[in-house]
Motif scaffolding. Structure first.
Motif, short mmCIF file in Angstrom:
data_model
loop_
_atom_site.label_atom_id
_atom_site.label_comp_id
_atom_site.label_asym_id
_atom_site.label_seq_id
_atom_site.Cartn_x
_atom_site.Cartn_y
_atom_site.Cartn_z
N ALA A 79 -42.12 24.19 -0.15
CA ALA A 79 -42.46 23.58 -1.44
C ALA A 79 -43.19 24.59 -2.32
CB ALA A 79 -43.31 22.33 -1.23
N GLY A 83 -40.78 26.05 -5.33
CA GLY A 83 -41.11 25.20 -6.48
C GLY A 83 -40.68 25.82 -7.80
N GLY A 134 -39.49 20.08 2.27
CA GLY A 134 -40.24 20.60 1.12
C GLY A 134 -39.45 20.47 -0.17
N LEU A 135 -38.18 20.89 -0.12
CA LEU A 135 -37.34 20.82 -1.32
C LEU A 135 -37.09 19.37 -1.73
CD1 LEU A 135 -34.74 23.60 -0.50
CD2 LEU A 135 -36.24 23.54 -2.49
N ILE A 138 -40.35 17.69 -3.36
CA ILE A 138 -40.75 18.02 -4.74
C ILE A 138 -39.62 17.80 -5.75
CG2 ILE A 138 -42.56 19.66 -4.09
CD1 ILE A 138 -40.58 21.94 -4.74
N SER A 139 -38.37 17.70 -5.27
CA SER A 139 -37.25 17.68 -6.22
C SER A 139 -37.31 16.56 -7.25
CB SER A 139 -35.91 17.69 -5.49
OG SER A 139 -35.69 16.49 -4.80
N GLY A 397 -45.67 21.81 -5.74
CA GLY A 397 -45.18 22.50 -4.54
C GLY A 397 -46.25 23.38 -3.94
N ARG A 398 -46.95 24.13 -4.80
CA ARG A 398 -48.00 25.02 -4.27
C ARG A 398 -49.18 24.21 -3.72
NH1 ARG A 398 -47.99 30.58 -7.81
NH2 ARG A 398 -45.78 30.94 -7.48
#
Lengths: 481, 48
Positions: A79, A83, A134-135, A138-139, A397-398
Motif C-alpha cells: 500500500a 499508492g 494492499g492494492l 487502497i484502490s 497507503g503510506r
C-alpha cells in the motif's frame, strides 16, 4: 482511445449514480477481508500428510500461520509503495492488479498445499496475496472520498466494513468447501484454495470494473464545502511527497498505530482471554479453567468462539457506525472518544473479570472492538480532511505502514506480558490485568497524538494550477448525480 | 461537431438504471447477510 483499464476510461458520464461505487468497493473489500479468516486453514494444513492427525513430516500450526503475518506485512508495504502508482493509473488498474494477486495467490498456495511446499504457501498467500491485499485495500478509498465529499466517513466506512466482514463469509465458506473436498487421501485444502481463488478473482474483477471516478470539478448537487466553519477540513491539497514529511502525518500515523495495537492485541487473544478469566463460570460451574473436565472445556471453547464471533460483528458495525458519526461530529472528536472511552474500558476489564460480571465484560469488549473497527474506517476521511482529496489514496497507503507495525506491537505486547505474568506465578485468570492497563496507557498516548493534529500550514498546499493536474481528466461528461 | 473519444467514453459509461443499482447492492448484500447470520448463530452460544 484510452486503454480498458486506464483512468480516462472510467470517468463517470452524465446520470451516473454515485451509489453504484460503494458496492464495487465492497466487492473488493469483502474478498480481501478473507485475510482475517485464513486461520480456518491452519489446522487442516498442519495435517496434509497425516490427514486425520498430524504426521511427523507435517507442518506445525505456527509454521503455516506465519503466512498471515507475511500477508499483513506485505499489505502495509505494498500500500505504501504502490499508492503513488495507483493515484496515477487510477483505481481500476489497481483493482485488477489486486484481483490477479489475491486470486493468483490462492492458486499458488494451492500448488504449495498439493505438493507440500510451505514456501509456495508463504509466497502465494503471504507475498503475492499480501500485495493484493494492499492494492485492493487502497484502490477504492480515494475514489469513494471524491464521490462523497459530503459523507466521507460513511463512504469509506462502507468499503472498509467489507474488509472486516470478509472473514464472516470466507471462513464458513472455506470450512464447507474443505468438508466437501475432504477424502481419505486429502484434507481438501488445495481444492478449496483453487475454488476460493477463482471466486475472489471474479468478485474483485467485478468490483474493479465497477469503479468510476468523478470529473475533478464534480460536486454533489446542492452541496457546498463548509471550510470556514470547520478549519480541520481543507478544500486544498498537499502533495504526497510533502504530506509524509509533515508532523500531521506522523501524528495520524501514531493515532492509527496505537488504536490498532490495542484492538488487535485483544482481538487475537479474545478466545483464551475469556476462557481463562471466567473459566467454569461460562457454563455455570464454579471452577477455574484448569479444574474443568475435557468435555466442559469443549463447551467453554464453543462459548469463547461465540464471543470471538460477536467481536467480529462489533468490529464491522463500528467500521460503518463510527465513520458515519465522524461526518457529524468531526474526525478529531471521534478519535478523542476512541482514546478516552477506550482507555476507561480497558481499565475496567480486570474489575469486570474479578467480579465475574460476564455481561459487563462482553459489553466492554463489544464497545472496544467497535472503536477498533472505527479507527480503520475513519482514518481515510481524516487524511482527506487534513491533506485534501487529491493524493489521499497514496497518503493512506503510506499511513497503512502503521498497521503493519501495530500487527506486531499489539499481539506481541499482550502475549509477552501474559507470559511474563504467568512466569511470575500469577493465576491465569489474573494474567491479563497488567496487559489491560498497558493497553489503556497506549490509548492515552494515542489521545495525545490526536491532540497534536492541527490543520496544515497554508504554505504546504499546492497552488491552484498544480492542484488537480494529476486528478481525473477534465473531459468528463456533466451532471453526474 | 465531433466529440473526443474521451467524451464518447464518458457518455457510454454514464446513466445508471435502478435495476443495475439494485443488482449491485444485492450482489454484495446477500453474501454479507449470510456471513452475519452464520456469525450470529455462533455468537448465540454466548447467551445460551
Amino acid at each position: 482511445m484510452p486503454g480498458l483499464l486506464s483512468r480516462e476510461r472510467i470517468i463517470a458520464g452524465p446520470g451516473f449514480n454515485r451509489w453504484l461505487v460503494p458496492p464495487a468497493a465492497l466487492a473488493m473489500h469483502l474478498s480481501i477481508g478473507m485475510a482475517y479468516g485464513l486461520s480456518v486453514f491452519w489446522r487442516p494444513l498442519s495435517q496434509t500428510i497425516g490427514i486425520t492427525q498430524p504426521a511427523p513430516e507435517d507442518w506445525k500450526v505456527s509454521t503455516v500461520s506465519l503466512t498471515f503475518s507475511i500477508a499483513i506485512f506485505f499489505l502495509g508495504s505494498s500500500a505504501a509503495v504502490f499508492g503513488r502508482w495507483m493515484e496515477r493509473v487510477g483505481p481500476r488498474k489497481a483493482g485488477v492488479a489486486a484481483a490477479c494477486c489475491w486470486g493468483g495467490g490462492f492458486l499458488v498456495a494451492a500448488v504449495g498445499a498439493r505438493t507440500h511446499q510451505i514456501w509456495l504457501i508463504w509466497l502465494g498467500l503471504g507475498v503475492i496475496g499480501g500485495c493484493g491485499l494492499g492494492l485492493g485495500y487502497i484502490s477504492p478509498v480515494s475514489t469513494l472520498i471524491k464521490w462523497f465529499p459530503d459523507r466521507r466517513g460513511l463512504a469509506t466506512g462502507m468499503a472498509i466494513m467489507g474488509f472486516g466482514g470478509g472473514a464472516m463469509i470466507g471462513a464458513p465458506l472455506g470450512d464447507r468447501l474443505m468438508r466437501h473436498f475432504a477424502s481419505p487421501t486429502s484434507v481438501g485444502v488445495w481444492q478449496t484454495f483453487v475454488v476460493l481463488g477463482v471466486i475472489y478473482f471474479i468478485a474483485m474483477m467485478a468490483g474493479a470494473f465497477g469503479y468510476r471516478i468523478p470529473r475533478p470539478d464534480w460536486k454533489p448537487e446542492g452541496w457546498r464545502p463548509k471550510v470556514e466553519a470547520r478549519s480541520m477540513v481543507t478544500s486544498r491539497n498537499v502533495h504526497l511527497d510533502q504530506a509524509w514529511k509533515l508532523p500531521q502525518f506522523w501524528a495520524l500515523w501514531g493515532v492509527l498505530c496505537l488504536n490498532v495495537s490495542a484492538g488487535i492485541g485483544v482481538l487475537g487473544m479474545a478466545s483464551p482471554l475469556i476462557q481463562e478469566m471466567f473459566g467454569g463460570k461460562l457454563i455455570g460451574v464454579p471452577a477455574t479453567l484448569a479444574q474443568l473436565t475435557a468435555e466442559q472445556k469443549l463447551d467453554v471453547a464453543s462459548i469463547a468462539a461465540g464471543f470471538t464471533g460477536l467481536l467480529s460483528l462489533a468490529n464491522i458495525i463500528g467500521r460503518l457506525g463510527w465513520a458515519s458519526l465522524s461526518d457529524l461530529i468531526g474526525r478529531k472528536r471521534t478519535y478523542m472518544i476512541f482514546f478516552a472511552l477506550g482507555a476507561v474500558m480497558y481499565a475496567l476489564v480486570p474489575t469486570a473479570g474479578r467480579l465475574g460480571l460476564l455481561p459487563v465484560f462482553v459489553i466492554i469488549f463489544v464497545i472496544i472492538l467497535t472503536m477498533y473497527g472505527g479507527g480503520f474506517s475513519t482514518i481515510p476521511a481524516y487524511l482527506a480532511d487534513i491533506f485534501g482529496t487529491q493524493f489521499v489514496g497514496a497518503i493512506h497507503g503510506r499511513l497503512l505502514t502503521a498497521w503493519s507495525v501495530a500487527g506486531l506491537l499489539g499481539p506481541g505486547l499482550v502475549n509477552y506480558i501474559r507470559e511474563f505474568q504467568l512466569d511470575r506465578g500469577v493465576a491465569p485468570a489474573d494474567a491479563y490485568n497488567v496487559t489491560m492497563y498497558v493497553l489503556a496507557a497506549l490509548l492515552v498516548v494515542g489521545f495525545l497524538c490526536n491532540l497534536a493534529v492541527r490543520p496544515v500550514e497554508p504554505k504546504y498546499y499546492l497552488g491552484d494550477h498544480e492542484s488537480g493536474a494529476g486528478a481525473a481528466g477534465s473531459m468528463a461528461g456533466k451532471g453526474a448525480q | 461537431m465531433t466529440e473526443s473519444p474521451q467524451e464518447d467514453e464518458a457518455r457510454a459509461t454514464g446513466g445508471t438504471s435502478w435495476f443495475v443499482l439494485a443488482l449491485a447492492w444485492i450482489g454484495v448484500g446477500v453474501p454479507m447477510l449470510w456471513g452475519v447470520w452464520m456469525t450470529l448463530k455462533k455468537a448465540a452460544l454466548l447467551f445460551r
